[in-house]
Design a protein around this motif. Structure first.
Motif, mmCIF file in Angstrom:
data_model
loop_
_atom_site.group_PDB
_atom_site.id
_atom_site.type_symbol
_atom_site.label_atom_id
_atom_site.label_comp_id
_atom_site.label_asym_id
_atom_site.label_seq_id
_atom_site.Cartn_x
_atom_site.Cartn_y
_atom_site.Cartn_z
ATOM 1 N N ARG A 119 -2.303 2.821 8.344
ATOM 2 C CA ARG A 119 -3.045 4.083 8.348
ATOM 3 C C ARG A 119 -4.477 3.889 7.870
ATOM 4 N NH1 ARG A 119 1.666 7.977 5.759
ATOM 5 N NH2 ARG A 119 2.470 8.843 7.736
ATOM 6 N N GLU A 164 -6.384 5.320 11.051
ATOM 7 C CA GLU A 164 -6.472 6.774 10.930
ATOM 8 C C GLU A 164 -7.899 7.213 10.560
ATOM 9 O OE1 GLU A 164 -4.293 9.034 11.563
ATOM 10 O OE2 GLU A 164 -2.292 8.142 11.396
ATOM 11 N N PRO A 204 -6.889 8.550 6.329
ATOM 12 C CA PRO A 204 -5.561 8.053 5.945
ATOM 13 C C PRO A 204 -4.769 9.025 5.073
ATOM 14 C CG PRO A 204 -7.223 6.348 5.678
ATOM 15 C CD PRO A 204 -7.963 7.626 5.936
ATOM 16 N N PRO A 251 -2.917 11.777 7.888
ATOM 17 C CA PRO A 251 -2.675 10.998 9.111
ATOM 18 C C PRO A 251 -2.295 11.868 10.304
ATOM 19 C CG PRO A 251 -0.839 10.772 7.587
ATOM 20 C CD PRO A 251 -1.920 11.491 6.839
#
Length: 244
Positions: free
Chosen positions: A210, A214, A217, A220
């Motif tokens: 992530r 992402e 994070p 997410p």
């Protein structure tokens, strides 16, 4: 549901049971066709697309186990067997004939619907994996994961450093988009059941991935946590051809 408005064929000679199943499934976004026996089932499967077959074991004429074997010899249409008898030998026979699941009568229609959803999800996931098995890379949300080079590139084309375990887990997610994957299944698919494997390791790896893919994070959107379930990879995934 695993697909939009699946076409389900119910083969059941008991009118009350057949009507109950059909009514419940129709109120839960399914197209339902019914048949009394194997002959009618064969005609309907020839004339209509069937996404899943609910097949009673005890039918007049040819029984459900024999019909299951014949259907499986010709197609991969998912099959859920129904029977008034719950003995293990019947369940085992049905599964050996190629059934995907088995439900003993009497049953709650909600359980049948849950089993239908599970079987259709498994089939959809298997088709996704099959479609990506021959790919050399997969694209998702602008990112590319390259199986030959075992590397990840961001939307700008830059290589993102990953450990082997992170790469294997991300690949597993990419090959099964839209599917809820438990920590147990993720362990089996990536690390196997070696002595050092434990569910917490999946959480650690997800957290690391992530941080790399992402936008945020802490919130997410690509690898979502499913409460009491595991994780789900949400982006649309596309296979990349050799010359891409």
């Amino acid at each position: 549901m695993a697909m939009a408005t699946p076409n389900i064929l119910v083969v059941e000679d008991d009118r009350e049971t057949r009507t109950l199943i059909a009514k419940y499934l129709r109120t839960n976004s399914c197209n339902v066709t019914t048949a009394n026996d194997g002959r009618e089932m064969s005609r309907l499967m020839t004339d209509h697309r069937v996404d899943l077959l609910i097949l009673d074991v005890m039918l007049p004429g040819e029984d459900g186990l024999s019909l299951c074997r014949k259907v499986r010899a010709e197609s991969q249409t998912p099959i859920i067997m129904l029977t008034a008898r719950g003995e293990d030998v019947d369940r085992i026979l049905g599964l050996e004939m190629g059934a995907d699941d088995y439900l003993a009568k009497p049953f709650n229609p909600r359980e049948l619907l849950a089993r239908i959803n599970a079987v259709l999800r498994r089939q959809a996931a298997a088709q996704t994996v099959s479609a990506t098995n021959g790919a050399v890379a997969l694209d998702f949300a602008g990112w590319r994961i390259d199986f030959r080079l075992r590397e990840l590139r961001n939307p700008a084309g830059a290589r993102v450093a990953m450990t082997s375990a992170e790469f294997d887990l991300l690949r597993t997610f990419c090959e099964r988009p839209g599917r809820v994957l438990s920590r147990d299944s993720l362990l089996d698919l990536t690390q196997g059941r070696n002595a050092g494997s434990f569910e917490r390791s999946i959480d650690v790896l997800v957290s690391r991935i992530r941080r790399k893919i992402e936008p945020d994070p802490q919130e997410p959107v690509m690898i979502k946590t499913v409460r009491s379930g595991g994780y789900m990879f949400t982006p649309t995934v596309k296979a990349v051809a050799m010359d891409s």
